[in-house]
Design an enzyme around this catalytic site. Structure first.
Site, PDB file in Angstrom:
ATOM      1  CD1 TRP A 297      -2.793   1.424   0.450  1.00 38.40           C
ATOM      2  CD2 TRP A 297      -2.175   1.802   2.565  1.00 38.40           C
ATOM      3  NE1 TRP A 297      -3.613   2.398   0.959  1.00 38.40           N
ATOM      4  CE2 TRP A 297      -3.246   2.655   2.262  1.00 38.40           C
ATOM      5  CE3 TRP A 297      -1.622   1.860   3.846  1.00 38.40           C
ATOM      6  CZ2 TRP A 297      -3.786   3.549   3.167  1.00 38.40           C
ATOM      7  CZ3 TRP A 297      -2.148   2.740   4.770  1.00 38.40           C
ATOM      8  CH2 TRP A 297      -3.225   3.583   4.432  1.00 38.40           C
TER       9      TRP A 297
ATOM     10  CE  LYS B 293     -10.400  -0.437   3.629  1.00 37.46           C
ATOM     11  NZ  LYS B 293     -10.133   0.529   2.655  1.00 37.46           N
TER      12      LYS B 293
ATOM     13  CG  ASP C  18      -2.089  -3.217   7.319  1.00 38.95           C
ATOM     14  OD1 ASP C  18      -3.224  -3.245   7.834  1.00 38.95           O
ATOM     15  OD2 ASP C  18      -1.720  -2.326   6.533  1.00 38.95           O
TER      16      ASP C  18
HETATM   17  C1  LMR Z   1      -7.143   1.767  -0.372  1.00 39.39           C
HETATM   18  O1  LMR Z   1      -6.015   1.248  -0.432  1.00 39.39           O
HETATM   19  O2  LMR Z   1      -7.785   2.131  -1.355  1.00 39.39           O
HETATM   20  C2  LMR Z   1      -7.797   1.920   0.970  1.00 39.39           C
HETATM   21  O3  LMR Z   1      -7.003   1.331   1.951  1.00 39.39           O
HETATM   22  C3  LMR Z   1      -8.161   3.307   1.269  1.00 39.39           C
HETATM   23  C4  LMR Z   1      -6.978   4.195   1.508  1.00 39.39           C
HETATM   24  O4  LMR Z   1      -6.977   4.876   2.532  1.00 39.39           O
HETATM   25  O5  LMR Z   1      -6.073   4.244   0.686  1.00 39.39           O
END
Ligand code: LMR
Length: 398
Positions: A132, A247, A212
């Protein structure tokens, strides 16, 4: 002279920036596969029925808006800790684990980053490549040195052997971030045997796992998805877990989450938690109350909890169906095999394998929005749009 004259402009957020771009697109066929939110068949991100009932009850019964304290709402943290570590968790029974409420999973990650920086100085954090994107910036902002282990290669495959080999070279004591399930952005998860192999390396090199756990309930189910978290917590002296209610409770904007810690002794846990409260005080003082109160209401009430579990399961099943539906829609174009990984990945996201140029064409020519890396939010699809989506994918990948 203006003080702000020297302030440079930075690019918009790679994920949240898509919300505005999509909003201002007037194409009636536009499809939003950007930010990770669940959408129902009508294209709405609904408030869960269990949440609505809990909110109605809160409206009547809430008696104060006073602060809720540094670790948050005790009813919330107790119930959330059981959801993560298990209803009969021996760690919780022995007071060797606890939760600190945070503003969303992102707040939990930042709190963990600040804790590592302050209390375990000199340790790097190792992230999967890819991960992420906010993991990268958030831990750097907390002052940590960010390093990477391989996870998905350019040909869009989980490269477990390379991952394991890289973990074996991480300096003793460093922190390794693992995704409990529904890996964001790829959707590729480890199987139980692979988790055990990772556990063996983590133990041998005395690494500190930071797990996570943002998608509990979206891969195999609420209990099954916690398997690796519970395994690590049972087998290792110390584990950090970040949990999000965005979520699975659909509480995105209420910023509801927690940092959970398991520790070698009950006494040491008290020390660690004292640090977390002190750090949180300097970040957000005390966390927002509403989302946590809703979650606490739901988890503390058997029938409400059952309703919520059914709702999570319905979301999970629908996402799995959409994955299969997209593969079926790609079949007439001879693309079902090329995109077969979409059916194997789990959770909200899919690394489609589309490159940035193809993603740009999808957006410019078809008003289909996804993250530039080719990450699509499967939970944002709609069965009526699957043919449109498949036709567009066929055009840009031809
Ligand atoms: C995402 O990856 O789209 C979600 O976890 C929302 C975010 O805050 O990025």
């Amino acid at each position: 002279m203006s003080h702000f004259g020297q302030v440079a402009r930075v690019p918009g957020d790679p994920i949240l920036g898509l919300i505005d771009a999509y909003r201002s697109d007037s194409n009636p066929h536009k499809v939003d596969l950007g930010v990770g939110v669940y959408k129902d068949p009508q294209g709405n991100t609904p408030i869960l029925r269990s949440v609505k009932i809990a909110e109605r009850h809160l409206l009547e019964s809430e008696t104060t808006k006073s602060y809720i304290g540094g670790h948050g709402d005790p009813l919330f943290t107790q119930h959330l800790a059981r959801l993560v570590f298990g209803a009969d968790s021996s760690l919780l029974n022995a007071n060797r684990a606890g939760a600190t409420q945070t503003p969303g999973g992102t707040g939990a990650l930042r709190l963990a980053g600040e804790f590592i920086h302050r209390c375990l100085p000199g340790r790097s954090i190792w992230l999967s490549d890819p991960t992420w994107p906010i993991h990268e910036t958030l831990f750097a902002a907390a002052g940590l040195k960010v390093q990477h282990y391989p996870y998905v290669e350019a040909d869009n495959r989980l490269v477990f052997d390379a991952m394991l080999a890289a973990l074996q070279l991480i300096p003793h004591g460093d922190v390794v971030l693992l995704h409990a399930c529904c890996h964001n952005p790829s959707g590729f998860d480890l199987n139980p045997q692979q988790w055990r192999q990772v556990l063996a390396v983590v133990r041998e090199r005395n690494l500190l796992p930071l797990i996570d756990f943002a998608y509990q309930g979206f891969a195999e189910g609420l209990e099954a998805d916690a398997w690796a978290v519970r395994l690590f917590a049972a087998e290792l002296p110390d584990v950090l877990v970040t949990s999000s209610c965005s979520k699975n409770f659909g509480l995105y904007r209420e910023r509801t989450g927690a940092l959970l810690v398991s520790s070698a002794t009950a006494d040491k846990l008290v020390d660690v938690r004292s640090q977390l409260a002190a750090i949180a005080r300097n970040l957000w003082s005390t966390p927002p109350a509403h989302g946590a109160a809703v979650v606490a209401q739901i988890l503390a009430d058997d029938s409400l909890q059952r309703l919520w579990q059914e709702e999570v399961e319905a979301m999970r099943m629908r996402i799995a169906e959409l994955r299969q539906g997209l593969l079926t829609a790609l079949q007439p174009y001879g693309l079902a095999e090329r995109f077969a990984h979409i059916g194997q990945q789990r959770g909200m996201f899919s690394y489609t394998g589309l490159n940035p140029e193809q993603v740009k064409r999808l957006r410019d020519e078809h008003s289909i929005y996804m993250v530039g890396t080719g990450r699509a939010n499967v939970a944002g699809m709609d069965s009526q749009h699957l043919d449109y989506l498949a036709a567009a994918i066929a055009k840009v990948s031809g």
